[in-house]
Every structure is written in structure tokens, then in C-alpha cells.
Design an enzyme around this catalytic site. Structure first.
Site, PDB file in Angstrom:
ATOM      1  N   TRP A 191      77.187  54.325 120.447  1.00 41.21           N
ATOM      2  CA  TRP A 191      77.002  53.180 119.549  1.00 41.21           C
ATOM      3  C   TRP A 191      78.322  52.447 119.430  1.00 41.21           C
ATOM      4  CZ3 TRP A 191      72.039  52.558 118.925  1.00 41.21           C
ATOM      5  CH2 TRP A 191      71.614  51.468 118.140  1.00 41.21           C
ATOM      6  N   ASP A 192      78.377  51.395 118.612  1.00 36.85           N
ATOM      7  CA  ASP A 192      79.661  50.687 118.557  1.00 36.85           C
ATOM      8  C   ASP A 192      80.682  51.429 117.697  1.00 36.85           C
ATOM      9  OD1 ASP A 192      78.503  49.920 116.159  1.00 36.85           O
ATOM     10  OD2 ASP A 192      78.683  47.766 116.485  1.00 36.85           O
ATOM     11  N   TRP A 193      80.268  52.537 117.081  1.00 36.14           N
ATOM     12  CA  TRP A 193      81.219  53.407 116.374  1.00 36.14           C
ATOM     13  C   TRP A 193      81.153  54.838 116.885  1.00 36.14           C
ATOM     14  CZ3 TRP A 193      77.250  56.297 115.217  1.00 36.14           C
ATOM     15  CH2 TRP A 193      76.051  55.689 114.814  1.00 36.14           C
ATOM     16  N   ASN A 457      65.989  49.112 112.119  1.00 37.30           N
ATOM     17  CA  ASN A 457      67.238  48.418 111.862  1.00 37.30           C
ATOM     18  C   ASN A 457      67.379  47.225 112.804  1.00 37.30           C
ATOM     19  OD1 ASN A 457      70.199  48.240 110.949  1.00 37.30           O
ATOM     20  ND2 ASN A 457      70.400  48.426 113.172  1.00 37.30           N
ATOM     21  N   GLU A 458      67.265  46.028 112.238  1.00 35.62           N
ATOM     22  CA  GLU A 458      67.620  44.771 112.910  1.00 35.62           C
ATOM     23  C   GLU A 458      66.729  44.366 114.081  1.00 35.62           C
ATOM     24  OE1 GLU A 458      71.807  44.960 113.777  1.00 35.62           O
ATOM     25  OE2 GLU A 458      72.366  44.779 111.678  1.00 35.62           O
ATOM     26  N   GLU A 553      73.853  45.368 104.523  1.00 33.24           N
ATOM     27  CA  GLU A 553      74.948  45.711 105.447  1.00 33.24           C
ATOM     28  C   GLU A 553      75.977  44.608 105.429  1.00 33.24           C
ATOM     29  OE1 GLU A 553      74.455  46.507 109.594  1.00 33.24           O
ATOM     30  OE2 GLU A 553      72.854  47.943 109.258  1.00 33.24           O
TER      31      GLU A 553
HETATM   32  C1  BMA Z   1      75.014  46.678 112.171  1.00 33.54           C
HETATM   33  C2  BMA Z   1      74.398  48.044 112.237  1.00 33.54           C
HETATM   34  C3  BMA Z   1      74.861  48.915 113.334  1.00 33.54           C
HETATM   35  C4  BMA Z   1      76.239  48.590 113.773  1.00 33.54           C
HETATM   36  C5  BMA Z   1      76.983  47.786 112.747  1.00 33.54           C
HETATM   37  C6  BMA Z   1      78.360  47.413 113.153  1.00 33.54           C
HETATM   38  O1  BMA Z   1      74.364  45.645 112.661  1.00 33.54           O
HETATM   39  O2  BMA Z   1      73.042  48.018 112.067  1.00 33.54           O
HETATM   40  O3  BMA Z   1      73.968  48.918 114.396  1.00 33.54           O
HETATM   41  O4  BMA Z   1      76.911  49.733 114.092  1.00 33.54           O
HETATM   42  O5  BMA Z   1      76.295  46.624 112.511  1.00 33.54           O
HETATM   43  O6  BMA Z   1      78.372  46.609 114.269  1.00 33.54           O
END
Ligand code: BMA
Length: 873
Positions: A191-193, A457-458, A553
Site C-alpha cells: 500500500w502507500d504506507w 473505501n473510496e 479521512e
Molecule cells: C486514503 C486511504 C488509503 C491511503 C491514504 C493515504 O485515500 O483510503 O487508501 O493509504 O489515503 O494516501
């Protein structure tokens, strides 16, 4: 030794009259790599291949250096788990003998005594097979043959015959492709983290369940007020795999401390056909007999013991009496102004404060580790969180997680496990998802902490905004609706009548439904929730942030503590710009964004230790400014119809490895500066100052969550000059104000020219406080007017005394020569938290309490050092 002849013993787990569970968990399953048979060893169940190899030192620490790449072969191999077990004549005499696999990760074929009994393709599903006719007296065996999740996913994708984007993550993730083909933790392919560890394993227990009758699997609970009673509705879900349900059901509600039975109920003559069965039961409980359950900050978390039992089995759990609603009604007479989006608990409006939860480990078998979960949730509660969102790219968390949330009053916004992707809708996929959703809702439904279900999610945003640049919107939209609306929605809403199901997060709530489930603008600030990220603007300026109904978020990255980074860092790589640091930054352009945003307000340096400190300041400040804005907007309706913001869940609470990320607590459990700031900006009462959009006026707000206990308070605004040379404010404004429960209100607004007496506003800063008879009832707050890029006040801070209060508590005295900013106490090898950190010294001295995780002595205490914002780096 012939591994196949190892007859490991089985453990008798529990016996309730006529239900016996033979737990096949052990540390001694035979595990081998299928392809080349280069590895033949023993491993634990529950467990997984990565953790097994790590525990046996066949590979080293998986989170070290570039081991995510080095050990990718583990994920690309196929593995087999195998064991023998013995059964006797008494076992075999049971009319029902089921093999239960509580969690298989992920693609596997299961054989008992060489007969194929199950195909598994979903790690979130409990699989059950009737093995009555297969088991024999004496030695039996079970074999679980896994396919590599990497090649397995690729094969499913190619069989599908059309593309379901995104096929792969961006290259900076160093990940694997096609994870959306698998019902597996989506973040295990990176993932991005987080890193890719495409896991394989038996991540939950394996049992042989023997029974003379159907077994209670889960109990759903809902509570509703009925006059002077609570109506307690229960749905009892039985496993009736191969038998009819002929039984009597008993229910007992008791006080957890005194054990006093508060109410009992029975249901006789249950009689049904073969298959899974639901029995509904309802009792009235006098309101006077129980105390209600409240979210953190609104009251006590009263829990009661519920025991549900039949002749053959029983289920025990803790439940709470509370109501929860999501209110979506017009904000004004003008319908175009949109709808509210807020929760009420027990009829009380609740501003949701908190963060987002990602998996606490990259390996599923390590996801129920209380040593990781409990401190994180306790930190959340200590920081006044009342809600966490369990994000859809991870897992449905462990029972321990939700039990802890119940205990701490942390409501859970529960995503279903779909994230940042479109998904296939093959018959097999949908069937698997149906079972997953049914089982998970049945397992989790009774927790008072669960507030809402969200389909993904999204994914609505991804579709509506064409993130994956496809030209088949109509086709993908129809698949989207098939999955989240036609398949999942009826399951969730039938099993849980008390909570809302949103098809996506973010969404426009009821407006999304009106628009046919894919809104034109899923980020509409007049409806539902939003995710908001802005990597291009100065995060210390509140004007860049939207005015949403609910921010589920928002976030900014920082680096973890140096000690945490070092635990994963090859020698010589502790440098900003090193290959290692670049490797760990998965967000495209992330490190450049990080330094650019630091340099909006702070000096920049090339030293990694400085960047750790500066990036944490930037993250903490940006999240403070954004979160306080959302809290101020709670009672404000703007002319645009925006406002009435009722939720602030920043991205993200925790980390999965040692890397730059949005987390407020690093992988090693150390609080970043943001976590300390959150404790203040999420306090029940805050007194945030705000600069007007034209930057000519300063306002002071009071925001109160729940009841304040006080009818009036003194609000003070102090004006300080950087050059004053003493500690006194140059000007002070005060007001005695009526404190309105559960509201946000402006106390006063002052032209800046009055406040700074015609001087240059950059030469001043402001502090605010709220007290009742001299006692502060809100954390002191501040507003910094200037950038600290080149102009930083000179100061010097020292720890003048270290006092051991008891074996795990210390008091530190700090003194400063002049105003000092972002004073940071560094643990330097100790573990624990400070009463505050990253604070400003606008007074010559202060005392800080340090709570250590382990016993302390005075000399180790002296390891703690202090730093503050300095001129040169
Ligand atoms: C959001 C989340 C994650 C992601 C985060 C940071 O959109 O739902 O998918 O890690 O941003 O980019």
C-alpha cells in the site's frame, strides 16, 4: 524423521454437554514448500509461512531493510500444511463431526484422509466441512494445499477475460498485482504506507467440532428503548450443518461485577429443517436495572454479561444498552443546502473524533496480538477519540479489538474489506463475498462499539472520478451496483436492523442513494462524508480545508521516530535521500512533498534527525489546524449550506512498518508529535483561536463536546510579542461566557490592528485559555502568525530536574530562557509517554509527567533529552 508419521497430540478445548471441540492448533504442523521441496519443516497453526520462517531463523526480520523484496519468493511459492490426529470411538459416535477452518489465507484445497473436503478462496470466511463419513478411529490426517496468492490472483484475472482496474499499484509501492481478484487483506500486496508480504497460512484455528445437536455460532444483539424498558432483541445463529435444530434456548443477562442475574428468557421446542438456522428472541429489561453504554467522553462504558445457551452449546459475550442513529436531514428550508450527517448516541448528538485504523501487522497471523492492539486503542481513548474507522484494505479485526473498543468507548466505523479498486462480480466471487459478509456481520453485530457499516473505501469515488482512466464507466458501474447494492446491502441490512449501511466511504449518504449509488461528485461537502488530502498547499492555513459534514479521512505524512527507523535500517542508510528511505516511501513523490510542506513554515535541513522532528511538527500543526476547523464548524451553517461538520477522523492512527507515513503512532508504538497534539485538539472542551479568512480579525471559539459541567467560564486571549523580552503578554482580552453544552460558539472577534496595536502582525503570537475560578477546563491554545522559515526566536531549554515519583512515573522540570517553540522530549531508548510533548514554552518553566512502560531508575531517566525549534539546521 519421516514428517508424515509425526502424530501430534490434539488439545481438548471445551466441552459443553454434548459439544466437543478438538483443537488442531499446534506448533508442530508439517509445512513444506510444494514447488521444489527445498523447505520441509514444522510450523504453527494458527500461523503463516512468513512468521514460521522468521521464527525459525530461516529468514531474518521481515521488516528489516529491503526484506520485503528479498523475501518475495515466499509469497510466490505454493505451500502445504499437513498434520495427523487421532480419534477414538467416542469421538466417532457423535452424530455431527465437522471440520472447521476459522481462517485460511487464501487459495487452498483441503483434504481429510486424502479426500477433498473444501476449496478455500476467502481469508475472511470460516469454512466448515461435514467429515463424519471420512474420519476413522485411530489416525487421521488433514492436508491444506495452498496456491501462491501472487500467481493465483494472476490466473483468476486472466480467466476473467476482462480487466478490473487497477491491475497493479504504482511502481513506488514495490507491490504485487491483481490483489482485487482475491478476498484477502488488500494491503498484503503493498500500500502507500506498507510493504508487500503476500502471505500464505492458516491464520486462525482449525477444529474438529463434534456435537449431538446444532451449535450456537454467533449472537446478534440490538437494544431499543420501549417506555420504561429496554427491548433486548437477540438473533441466535446456529450451525446446523447436518442436523435439524430441535432444542431449547436459554438466555441470561447478568451484572458483570456482582454476577446478579438481571433477566432470563427461554424459547422451547425449536424445530427446524437442516441448514443454518436463526432463532429470534426478545426480552424487556427495566431501564432502572441497567446503566447505558456511552462513547468515550460522554459517560461510562457499562457492559453486561449475556449468556445464550442450548442443550448442546453456549455463547458468552458482553453487551451494552445504547441506541445509535445516523441523522441525515435537511440542514435548512432550502433543500439545495444539503443534509446533515451525524451520529446520535442515546439521543445525544456526537461529534465523531478520532482516526483511521490500518492493520496492526502485515502478517494476518499476528493481527490479534494484544501487545500491539491494546496500547494503540488505549492511546486513542486517552487522546479523547470516540471513533475509529476500520479501513477497508485491511481485515475485519479480531474479537479482542472490538471488545477493547467496547470497553474504551471507541465507536467503530466498519468498512467492509474492499479498497481503492474495482472488483470482479463472477458468480464465484459474489458467492464468496456473500458468505464473508454474512459471517462477519453475525460475528461483530453484538458489539455496542460498532456504529456503521460501509461497503468499501473510496471505490465510488474511484469510479465516479475515473481514477483508473477506463472507458467503460457503464459496465463498471453495473458491476459496482451488483456487488455493493444487490449483493452486500440486503445481507447487512437483514442481519443488522439497527445500523446504517453506506455503500462506500466517502459517500454522499442518502444523496448517493438518490443518485443511483454512484454520485457525480462523491466529495460533495453538502452531504455525507469526505476524504480530503491537499499536498500542494500550506497546511497551517485553515482556508485550504473544506467545510464538510463529516471528514472521515484527511492527513499529512511525517517520519517515524529515529529509534524506530533505526530498527529497520541497514548501516549507513540513516540519511535523508538514502536508497532505504526512498524505498520505504511508497507514496509517489512523497519525500519531496514532505520537505516542500515543511518548508512552507519551517527551516529545512538535510539531516534526517532534523527532518524527523520538522516533519512531525508539520504533520501535527496541519492536523491541528484542520481538526480544529472541523470542530469549530460543528454549530456553524455557512451561507453556502456548508458547515455543521460532525466528524473528524484523521488518516491514520497506526503504522504497519518503519516508514514515512500518515500515522500518529509509529510502528514501534512511539507517539509522534501529532498524537500529543490530538490529545489537545480532541479534548472535550477546546478554545481555538482563528484568523478570519481576510486575515484581519482574530476570533476565539469555545467548542464543547457533551456536557461541560460548568455554566460559565472565563475566556482569555493573550497577545504576545516575540520581541517583548519578558514573559508577559502585551495585551489581554477576556470575556465571561455562558458555556453551552455540546455546541461550538464564537466568544469574541477582535480586529488584528487592535490586538497588535498597529504593529506588524508577524511580530506577535496569541495564546488562549478557558478557566473556571482560575482552573483551566480546556488545554491552552495558540495561534502563530508568522512563518518560521528564517525568523526563529532564539531560546534555550533545559531539563532542570528529574524526579522519580514511583517506579514507573517521573516528573521532569523544564526551564527556558525565552519563548521556545515545539519543545520535544526524546525518549532515547526509554518507552512511555509524556503528559505533553511538542509544546511551546511561553512561560519560563513547566513540569511534565513521564509514564514509563517499564520500571525506571533515576539514571535511565536521564536519557531523556530535550530539543526545540532552532534557527539553524
Ligand atoms: C486514503 C486511504 C488509503 C491511503 C491514504 C493515504 O485515500 O483510503 O487508501 O493509504 O489515503 O494516501
Amino acid at each position: 524423521m519421516n514428517l508424515y508419521n509425526v502424530l501430534a497430540s490434539v488439545t481438548l478445548l471445551k466441552i459443553v454437554c454434548c459439544h466437543v471441540v478438538l483443537d488442531l492448533s499446534s506448533s508442530n504442523w508439517n509445512v513444506y514448500e510444494n514447488t521444489n521441496r527445498t523447505i520441509v519443516t514444522h510450523g504453527a497453526v494458527p500461523g503463516g509461512v512468513y512468521s514460521m520462517l522468521e521464527d525459525k531463523a530461516m529468514i531474518s526480520d521481515i521488516l528489516y531493510g529491503n526484506n520485503d523484496l528479498n523475501y518475495r519468493w515466499v509469497g510466490s511459492y505454493a505451500w502445504t500444511y499437513y498434520r495427523d490426529f487421532e480419534l477414538n470411538a467416542t469421538h466417532l459416535a457423535y452424530p455431527s463431526l465437522n471440520l472447521i477452518l476459522h481462517g485460511i489465507d487464501t487459495l487452498a484445497e483441503v483434504f481429510v484422509n486424502s479426500q477433498h473436503v473444501l476449496s478455500c478462496d476467502n481469508m475472511f470466511v470460516r469454512h466448515t466441512a461435514d467429515v463424519k463419513k471420512i474420519l476413522v478411529e485411530g489416525e487421521n490426517n488433514i492436508t491444506i494445499i495452498f496456491e501462491s496468492p501472487i500467481s493465483g490472483a494472476e490466473q483468476i484475472a486472466s480467466r476473467l477475460g476482462y480487466t478490473v482496474p487497477p491491475v497493479c499499484h504504482p511502481p513506488s509501492y514495490n507491490g504485487e498485482c491483481n490483489v482485487n481478484m482475491l478476498r484477502k487483506m488488500q494491503a498484503s500486496f503493498s500500500w502507500d504506507w506498507g510493504p508487500a508480504f503476500p502471505s500464505t497460512g492458516v491464520w486462525k484455528p482449525v477444529e474438529i467440532a463434534m456435537s449431538e445437536g446444532p451449535v450456537i455460532r454467533s449472537v446478534g444483539v440490538s437494544t431499543a428503548v420501549e417506555g420504561v424498558y429496554w427491548r433486548l432483541n437477540m438473533s441466535v445463529w446456529f450451525d446446523t450443518t447436518n442436523m435439524k435444530l430441535k432444542d431449547t434456548l436459554f438466555v441470561e443477562l447478568s451484572h458483570p461485577k456482582s454476577g446478579v442475574v438481571l433477566v432470563t428468557a427461554k424459547k422451547f421446542n425449536l424445530n427446524s429443517k437442516i441448514g443454518e438456522e436463526e432463532v429470534n428472541l426478545s426480552v424487556l429489561v427495566a431501564k432502572t436495572k441497567v446503566d447505558v453504554w456511552w462513547p468515550n467522553g460522554f459517560g461510562e462504558q457499562n457492559l453486561y454479561n449475556l449468556r445464550v445457551y442450548s442443550t448442546h452449546s453456549e455463547k458468552k459475550m458482553q453487551i451494552g444498552f445504547r441506541t445509535i442513529e445516523l441523522v441525515q436531514e435537511n440542514v435548512s428550508k432550502d433543500e439545495k443546502q444539503g443534509k446533515t450527517f451525524y451520529f446520535t448516541v442515546n439521543g445525544v448528538k456526537m461529534f465523531a473524533k478520532g482516526s483511521n485504523w490500518i492493520p496492526s501487522h502485515v502478517l494476518p497471523e499476528r493481527l490479534s496480538d494484544s501487545a500491539r492492539i491494546v496500547p494503540l486503542l488505549e492511546a486513542a481513548a486517552e487522546s479523547h477519540f470516540n471513533m475509529l474507522r476500520v479501513w477497508g484494505g485491511g481485515v475485519y479485526e479480531s474479537d479482542l479489538f472490538y471488545e477493547t473498543c467496547d470497553r474504551l468507548g471507541i465507536l467503530v466505523w466498519q468498512d467492509l474489506m474492499f479498497a481503492c479498486s474495482l472488483y470482479p462480480v463472477s458468480t464465484q466471487f459474489l458467492k464468496s463475498v456473500e458468505e464473508e459478509v454474512k459471517q462477519q456481520v453475525q460475528r461483530l453485530q453484538h458489539h455496542p462499539s460498532i456504529a456503521i457499516w460501509a461497503g468499501n473505501n473510496e471505490n465510488e469515488a474511484a469510479l465516479a472520478q475515473n481514477w483508473y482512466t477506463s472507458d467503460n464507466f457503464t459496465g463498471y458501474k453495473s458491476d459496482y451496483i451488483k456487488l455493493y447494492v444487490d449483493t452486500i446491502k440486503p445481507i447487512v441490512t437483514n442481519l443488522d436492523k439497527t445500523r446504517k449501511y453506506l455503500t462506500s466511504s466517502p459517500s454522499n449518504g442518502v444523496e448517493t442513494v438518490e443518485e443511483g449509488y454512484v454520485s457525480k461528485n462523491p466529495g460533495n461537502t453538502l452531504y455525507g462524508d469526505v476524504h480530503y488530502y491537499n499536498y500542494l498547499s500550506n497546511g497551517w492555513d485553515h482556508r485550504i480545508y473544506p467545510n464538510p459534514r463529516f471528514a472521515s479521512e484527511y492527513g499529512v505524512q511525517s517520519l517515524p521516530t529515529a529509534r524506530c527507523l533505526r530498527s529497520a535500517l541497514p548501516l549507513g542508510e540513516m540519511k535523508w535521500g538514502s536508497t532505504f528511505i526512498e524505498h520505504r516511501q511508497h507514496s509517489p513523490g512523497g519525500n519531496t512533498i514532505l520537505t516542500s510542506r515543511i518548508s512552507d513554515n519551517l527551516p529545512i535541513s538535510n539531516d534526517i534527525n532534523d527532518i524527523i522532528y520538522l516533519s512531525q511538527i508539520n504533520q501535527a500543526m496541519s492536523m491541528k489546524v484542520e481538526s480544529e476547523k472541523y470542530r469549530r464548524l460543528k454549530s456553524v451553517l455557512l451561507d453556502s449550506g456548508e458547515g455543521y461538520t460532525m466528524g473528524a477522523l484523521y488518516w491514520q492512527l497506526n503504522d504497519i512498518w518503519q516508514a514515512p507515513s500518515w500515522a500518529s503512532i509509529d510502528y514501534c508504538g512511539h507517539w509522534k508529535m501529532l498524537q500529543y497534539f490530538a490529545k489537545d485538539f480532541f479534548a472535550p472542551i477546546i478554545v481555538p483561536p482563528e484568523l478570519s479568512p481576510d486575515r484581519n480579525k482574530i476570533s476565539v471559539y469555545v467548542v464543547i463536546d457533551g456536557k461541560s459541567q460548568y455554566s460559565q467560564g472565563n475566556v482569555t486571549l493573550n497577545v504576545h510579542s516575540w520581541s517583548a523580552g519578558n514573559w508577559s503578554p502585551v495585551k489581554q482580552f477576556t470575556s465571561v461566557k455562558t458555556l453551552v453544552d455540546n455546541e461550538s460558539f464564537e466568544v469574541f472577534q477582535i480586529p488584528l490592528s487592535d490586538a497588535v496595536k498597529g504593529g506588524k502582525k508577524e511580530d506577535y503570537f496569541f495564546t488562549t485559555s478557558l478557566d473556571v475560578n482560575g482552573n483551566a477546563i480546556a488545554p491552552d491554545n495558540f495561534l502563530l502568525m508568522s512563518s518560521f522559515k528564517d525568523k526563529i526566536p532564539e531560546s534555550s531549554v533545559k531539563i532542570s530536574d528529574y524526579i522519580l515519583v514511583d517506579s514507573q512515573t517521573a516528573e521532569l522540570s523544564l526551564s527556558a530562557e525565552k519563548y521556545a517553540l515545539f519543545v520535544w522530549l526524546d525518549l532515547n531508548g526509554l518507552d512511555g509517554t509524556f503528559s505533553k510533548n511538542g509544546f511551546h514554552m511561553f512561560q519560563p518553566s513547566t513540569k511534565i509527567i513521564f509514564k514509563s512502560k517499564y520500571p525506571l531508575d533515576k539514571s535511565s531517566l536521564r536519557k531523556i533529552t530535550v530539543t526545540w525549534l532552532k534557527k539553524s539546521y
